[in-house]
Scaffold this active site. Structure first.
Site, PDB file in Angstrom:
ATOM      1  N   GLU A 144       0.843  -1.200   0.000  1.00  0.00           N
ATOM      2  CA  GLU A 144       0.000   0.000   0.000  1.00  0.00           C
ATOM      3  C   GLU A 144       0.885   1.260   0.000  1.00  0.00           C
ATOM      4  O   GLU A 144       0.480   2.312  -0.473  1.00  0.00           O
ATOM      5  CB  GLU A 144      -0.958   0.012   1.196  1.00  0.00           C
ATOM      6  CG  GLU A 144      -2.134   0.957   0.995  1.00  0.00           C
ATOM      7  CD  GLU A 144      -3.188   0.882   2.089  1.00  0.00           C
ATOM      8  OE1 GLU A 144      -2.888   1.260   3.232  1.00  0.00           O
ATOM      9  OE2 GLU A 144      -4.317   0.459   1.803  1.00  0.00           O
TER      10      GLU A 144
ATOM     11  N   HIS B 250       5.066 -27.343   2.767  1.00  0.00           N
ATOM     12  CA  HIS B 250       4.122 -28.371   2.304  1.00  0.00           C
ATOM     13  C   HIS B 250       3.130 -27.796   1.297  1.00  0.00           C
ATOM     14  O   HIS B 250       2.091 -28.399   1.031  1.00  0.00           O
ATOM     15  CB  HIS B 250       3.378 -28.962   3.499  1.00  0.00           C
ATOM     16  CG  HIS B 250       4.306 -29.603   4.494  1.00  0.00           C
ATOM     17  ND1 HIS B 250       4.849 -30.853   4.298  1.00  0.00           N
ATOM     18  CD2 HIS B 250       4.824 -29.135   5.643  1.00  0.00           C
ATOM     19  CE1 HIS B 250       5.648 -31.138   5.314  1.00  0.00           C
ATOM     20  NE2 HIS B 250       5.661 -30.112   6.144  1.00  0.00           N
TER      21      HIS B 250
ATOM     22  N   LYS C  25     -13.753   1.788  -3.762  1.00  0.00           N
ATOM     23  CA  LYS C  25     -14.749   2.037  -2.704  1.00  0.00           C
ATOM     24  C   LYS C  25     -15.951   2.781  -3.271  1.00  0.00           C
ATOM     25  O   LYS C  25     -17.093   2.479  -2.947  1.00  0.00           O
ATOM     26  CB  LYS C  25     -14.126   2.886  -1.584  1.00  0.00           C
ATOM     27  CG  LYS C  25     -13.029   2.194  -0.799  1.00  0.00           C
ATOM     28  CD  LYS C  25     -12.521   3.117   0.306  1.00  0.00           C
ATOM     29  CE  LYS C  25     -11.225   2.619   0.900  1.00  0.00           C
ATOM     30  NZ  LYS C  25     -10.581   3.567   1.803  1.00  0.00           N
TER      31      LYS C  25
END
Ligand code: F6P
Length: 558
Positions: A368, A399, A522
């Site tokens: 950011e 894994h 947004k």
């Protein structure tokens, strides 16, 4: 000249210098360096010693990077040529280092100790932060002592911390990391961030509403994710307790924000409103009153220790010579990897399950801040900037995605982070087996760093005949080991990464303290939410075929 103008001038950034200008004719030779040669050749031990740096009880080993000690010196000069000294001074002096928003970046003021004279220019900010911390401590002590009562008169036994991004990731990371060594002696603390209430709903089923306090943590106090979670939680409390919303906001809600007037408008009493300066960036706000729920869990002394560790790293960043300065070294090595070696992604691999949330925290901090391609001067930059950052607890990653690290088609750089000592507080009966687990974890950390660096050359002679080959190696990595995971070490670790981000922003000519790229999404979501609420698949916000088709589908199916 006014105070503000003076600060602006102090913080004016130098024009970034290009990496190739610094390296000159050496560039071609450096790009072909092979780690197997660097780590096993005749100069390997002397080189390793020169690429190792200490800080407190830490050891940072940069010898698995594809560079020479001299390269590091050139890179440090690069940082200096980009205005490091002047910009760093401006950062600590509360100069305007965030030009697009006309603000300072005040995270170092949040952890400046009261007994130490502040850097000239930051006095008011340090005092304000200390006052707010003192107000926070009063609330924390009341909660931990069981003296806070809800609307029915019951003592508070649970805290739900509602926030997202920087108002969630930092406190949550530290809470998880210290849970083992600092078990809570006060109310249980729960973190809620997801917009869809998935974390909240399960809490509402099991917590006692009469004994639950909400913390609304939001710098802006307007973030939709947080406001909607709060709305649901307030509705739950008021319906379950048969109390008015006003009464709940008076007695079972703490607000933390840089906008006191918005907290007042919600009906939170003055004593329950904590604030911090607008100049504290969301992703740098852990050290502020945003940390209240964390402080409820670990207690104020441990919270202060976290701040002390961060402050010691601040001083190191301010005072240590560039070539021994951890944040500077982490920054230039990272920029070297992405810009010069062209490595597009960087993995954060903690070999300690308590740091499971570190990759997520650093994703926000780094991406950011520096995930930008427009420079401070408003022009597009021509070089690579922040790599894609990702990761997981190392042994679990082994894994899952390590196959790609060792034999995939991508170059990846990595930070391995390990803790040497652990489990001192474990019951005696478990010491032996826990110590064995810790040893195994450390051995895996070393093995994986070795394999990333050397590839096929790591195959021991005895296994040469039996092992399949094809381990690519030459993947650069840093290994950081600290003695113990204390609040102090954790504070210093996170501060080191904050300053790494700041130094990289200078190398790349970026403003690391704004985030314009998150705003439009947004706004679009607000419009689409209105279309969904109105059952309108042809609204103003639905102006492309893909969105229209899915809105129609959702209107039928949700
Ligand atoms: O959307 C990005 C962002 O603004 C982050 O920078 C910030 O940490 C997060 O949202 C939460 O913001 P707030 O604390 O204002 O709710």
């Amino acid at each position: 000249m006014s105070f503000k103008e003076e600060k602006t001038v102090t913080a004016r950034a130098a024009k970034p210098v290009m990496l190739t200008e610094v390296l000159g004719g050496e560039a071609g030779h450096l790009s072909s360096l092979c780690q197997a040669d660097l780590l096993t050749g005749s100069q390997a031990e002397a080189r390793q010693r020169r690429l190792e740096v200490s800080f407190a009880d830490w050891r940072l080993d940069l010898s698995r990077q594809r560079l020479q000690p001299e390269t590091l010196e050139h890179l440090a000069e690069w940082a200096e040529a980009c205005g490091l000294a002047e910009q760093r001074q401006a950062l600590f002096a509360a100069g305007i280092v965030n030009p697009s928003e006309g603000r300072p970046a005040l995270h170092t003021a949040l952890r400046w100790p009261q007994e130490t004279p502040p850097v000239a220019g930051s006095e008011a900010e340090v005092t304000f932060a200390a006052e707010q911390r003192w107000r926070m401590a009063v609330l924390v002590e009341r909660l931990r002592a069981g003296q806070w009562r809800g609307v029915t008169g019951q003592p508070i036994r649970h805290v739900i911390h509602i926030g997202v991004g920087g108002s969630d990731l930092g406190p949550r990371l530290v809470a998880e990391a210290l849970e083992e060594t600092h078990p809570t002696r006060g109310p249980s603390v729960h973190y809620v961030s997801t917009m869809d209430a998935s974390q909240l709903v399960v809490l509402l089923e099991r917590l006692d509403p009469a004994a639950t306090l909400l913390v609304m943590a939001s710098k802006s106090f307007t973030t939709a994710d947080t406001r909607y979670n709060l709305e649901t939680a307030l509705t739950w409390l008021s319906s379950a307790l048969g109390a008015s919303r006003e009464a709940i906001c008076r007695q079972q809600l703490i607000g933390v924000s840089a906008r006191p007037e918005k907290m007042a408008a919600l009906g939170i009493p003055e004593a329950h409103r904590l604030t911090f300066a607008e100049g504290v960036g969301g992703r740098f706000s852990l050290w502020s009153t945003i940390g209240i729920s964390l402080a409820v869990q670990i207690g104020m002394p441990a919270f202060d220790e976290l701040l002390a560790g961060a402050h010691t790293m601040d001083r190191h960043f301010l005072e240590a010579p560039t070539v021994r300065n951890l944040p500077v070294l982490m920054a230039v090595v990272g920029a070297w990897n992405s810009q010069f070696l062209g490595i597009p992604s960087h993995a954060v691999l903690p070999y300690d399950g308590r740091l499971a949330s570190l990759p997520g925290y650093l994703q926000q901090l780094e991406m950011e801040s520096n995930g930008k391609s427009v420079g401070r001067d408003g022009q597009s930059v021509e070089h690579t900037t922040c790599p894609i950052l990702w990761g997981d607890v190392g042994p679990n990653g082994q894994h899952a995605f390590y196959q790609l690290l060792h034999q995939g088609s991508h170059t990846v750089s990595a930070d391995f982070i390990a803790v040497a000592r652990r489990h001192a507080q474990a019951p005696e009966a478990l010491q032996k087996t826990l110590n064995a687990q810790q040893r195994l974890t450390l051995a895996n950390c070393l093995a994986q760093a070795q394999l990333m660096a050397l590839g096929d050359d790591a195959i021991p002679a005895a296994l040469q005949a039996h092992m399949a080959r094809g381990y690519r190696g030459n993947q650069p990595c840093s290994v950081l080991v600290m003695d113990e995971l204390t609040p102090w070490n954790l504070g210093a670790l996170l501060a080191m990464y904050e300053h790494k981000v700041f130094v990289q922003s200078l190398l790349w000519g970026l403003n690391p303290f704004d985030q314009p790229g998150v705003e439009l999404g947004k706004r679009l979501a607000q419009g689409l939410e209105q279309s969904l609420a109105a059952g309108d698949a042809a609204g103003d916000w639905v102006d492309d075929a893909a969105t229209r088709a899915m809105v129609e589908h959702l209107l039928k199916h949700s």
